[in-house]
Structure formats: C-alpha cells, structure tokens
Design a protein around this motif. Structure first.
Motif, PDB file in Angstrom:
ATOM      1  N   ARG A 179       0.833  -1.203   0.000  1.00  0.00           N
ATOM      2  CA  ARG A 179       0.000   0.000   0.000  1.00  0.00           C
ATOM      3  C   ARG A 179       0.868   1.253   0.000  1.00  0.00           C
ATOM      4  O   ARG A 179       1.986   1.257   0.519  1.00  0.00           O
ATOM      5  N   VAL A 180       0.308   2.311  -0.578  1.00  0.00           N
ATOM      6  CA  VAL A 180       0.918   3.633  -0.515  1.00  0.00           C
ATOM      7  C   VAL A 180      -0.177   4.611  -0.101  1.00  0.00           C
ATOM      8  O   VAL A 180      -1.272   4.603  -0.676  1.00  0.00           O
ATOM      9  N   LEU A 181       0.114   5.437   0.903  1.00  0.00           N
ATOM     10  CA  LEU A 181      -0.800   6.471   1.345  1.00  0.00           C
ATOM     11  C   LEU A 181      -0.121   7.802   1.065  1.00  0.00           C
ATOM     12  O   LEU A 181       1.012   8.029   1.494  1.00  0.00           O
ATOM     13  N   ALA A 182      -0.797   8.673   0.325  1.00  0.00           N
ATOM     14  CA  ALA A 182      -0.196   9.959  -0.055  1.00  0.00           C
ATOM     15  C   ALA A 182      -1.156  11.091   0.275  1.00  0.00           C
ATOM     16  O   ALA A 182      -2.359  11.010  -0.017  1.00  0.00           O
ATOM     17  N   TYR A 183      -0.620  12.148   0.874  1.00  0.00           N
ATOM     18  CA  TYR A 183      -1.397  13.336   1.208  1.00  0.00           C
ATOM     19  C   TYR A 183      -0.742  14.536   0.532  1.00  0.00           C
ATOM     20  O   TYR A 183       0.472  14.750   0.674  1.00  0.00           O
ATOM     21  N   SER A 184      -1.528  15.306  -0.204  1.00  0.00           N
ATOM     22  CA  SER A 184      -1.009  16.457  -0.959  1.00  0.00           C
ATOM     23  C   SER A 184      -0.880  17.681  -0.060  1.00  0.00           C
ATOM     24  O   SER A 184      -1.883  18.171   0.462  1.00  0.00           O
ATOM     25  N   ILE A 185       0.335  18.172   0.074  1.00  0.00           N
ATOM     26  CA  ILE A 185       0.605  19.360   0.888  1.00  0.00           C
ATOM     27  C   ILE A 185       0.659  20.610   0.016  1.00  0.00           C
ATOM     28  O   ILE A 185       0.178  21.672   0.411  1.00  0.00           O
ATOM     29  N   ALA A 186       1.243  20.486  -1.165  1.00  0.00           N
ATOM     30  CA  ALA A 186       1.363  21.634  -2.076  1.00  0.00           C
ATOM     31  C   ALA A 186       1.275  21.149  -3.515  1.00  0.00           C
ATOM     32  O   ALA A 186       1.774  20.075  -3.849  1.00  0.00           O
ATOM     33  N   GLY A 187       0.655  21.957  -4.364  1.00  0.00           N
ATOM     34  CA  GLY A 187       0.627  21.690  -5.800  1.00  0.00           C
ATOM     35  C   GLY A 187      -0.400  20.652  -6.215  1.00  0.00           C
ATOM     36  O   GLY A 187      -1.055  20.014  -5.394  1.00  0.00           O
ATOM     37  N   ARG A 188      -0.520  20.522  -7.521  1.00  0.00           N
ATOM     38  CA  ARG A 188      -1.439  19.560  -8.141  1.00  0.00           C
ATOM     39  C   ARG A 188      -0.622  18.504  -8.874  1.00  0.00           C
ATOM     40  O   ARG A 188       0.398  18.815  -9.473  1.00  0.00           O
ATOM     41  N   TRP A 189      -1.096  17.266  -8.828  1.00  0.00           N
ATOM     42  CA  TRP A 189      -0.387  16.168  -9.462  1.00  0.00           C
ATOM     43  C   TRP A 189      -1.377  15.080  -9.863  1.00  0.00           C
ATOM     44  O   TRP A 189      -2.522  15.080  -9.419  1.00  0.00           O
ATOM     45  N   SER A 190      -0.898  14.180 -10.673  1.00  0.00           N
ATOM     46  CA  SER A 190      -1.754  13.085 -11.138  1.00  0.00           C
ATOM     47  C   SER A 190      -0.882  11.897 -11.504  1.00  0.00           C
ATOM     48  O   SER A 190       0.345  11.955 -11.407  1.00  0.00           O
TER      49      SER A 190
END
Length: 157
Positions: free
Chosen positions: A65-76
């Motif tokens: 599993r990978v858990l990711a939280y966006s702090i800055a910017g936009r990504w895809s």
C-alpha cells in the motif's frame, strides 16, 4: 543505521529541520525526498516527496500500500483521469502501476507512507530498479555522509 530497541512506548518526535532534501537519483533529478523513518522489518518508509513543476517520476509498480497526502501543488498519474490537489488523499492498493506527473504550473510536496518495494520499469515493463526501505535508508545516509551532515537514527520506533 542505528537499530536500537525502543525503551518506551512514548511517541517519537522528529523535527522537520533535522532531515534534508536529497535527490531521488537515478530516477529523477527533478524529484527530491526528505526521509523521516524506515522500518526494515516491515519494509515501510515515511517520506516527503518534492517535485518541480512538470516533473515526472517514471513508471513504477508498488508491491504494498501507498498512502499519499497532498501538501502543495497539483499532481496526477498519467494512467488515470483524476488530479490530486492540496489537501487531497490518495490510497494506492498493492500492485498499483503508474507514472507520477506534477502539474506544470507549480511544484508539489506530498507526504507519503510506503509499504513494500517499488519496482521502476522501462517502456517494456522490465524492472530497471528496485527500491525498498533499506535502499531509501542507504541512499539518504550516504547523502548525509557526502554532505557532512550527522547521520540520523532512521528507525526511532
């Protein structure tokens, strides 16, 4: 790397200023990591990922599993039609293959928890690199030695 057993069940505090951004080479010169902890037994890694606007991190396959939280910017991910923005959370199941793409308008920063290895792939899906908690730790500690920084305890738990 220090691998001492914890002396209590108290929380560990890791100041953000005690860790340094380092390049995620050889995979990208435009992506940097700030490594906080690794658990070599569970093959878990906790990092911040920072990437320049428009940067890409090549095709890779996660085996946990990978858990990711966006702090800055936009990504895809190039393989999907959604875009993550500040405050968004992304949950990746094991065996999730994708290419991270930072929006061309601004840099990104993500908080990421990784389980298991990551396999980087070429255009024919051949494995060209394998990353584990151990390789993340080795790369960061070598970076610290090369720069003359103190080597942190990466497994304070």
């Amino acid at each position: 790397m220090t691998t001492t057993a914890p002396t209590s069940l108290d929380p560990a505090h890791i100041g953000g200023g005690t860790r340094h951004w380092h390049p995620f080479t050889p995979y990208s010169d435009d992506v940097e990591l700030k490594l906080f902890t690794v658990d070599l037994t569970r093959n878990e890694t906790v990092v911040l990922l920072r990437a320049k606007a428009g940067a890409q991190l090549g095709v890779h396959d996660h085996y946990g599993r990978v858990l990711a939280y966006s702090i800055a910017g936009r990504w895809s991910y190039a393989e999907h039609d959604w875009v993550a923005d500040v405050g968004d959370f992304v949950y990746e199941v094991a065996n999730s293959k994708h290419t991270l793409v930072a929006d061309p308008s601004e840099d990104i920063v993500l908080f990421i928890y990784l389980e298991g290895p990551i396999h980087f792939l070429d255009g024919d899906d051949n494995v060209v690199g394998i990353e584990t908690a151990q390789t993340f730790a080795d790369r960061y500690l070598q970076f610290c030695r090369d720069k003359g920084y103190p080597e942190p305890d990466l497994s304070p738990f």
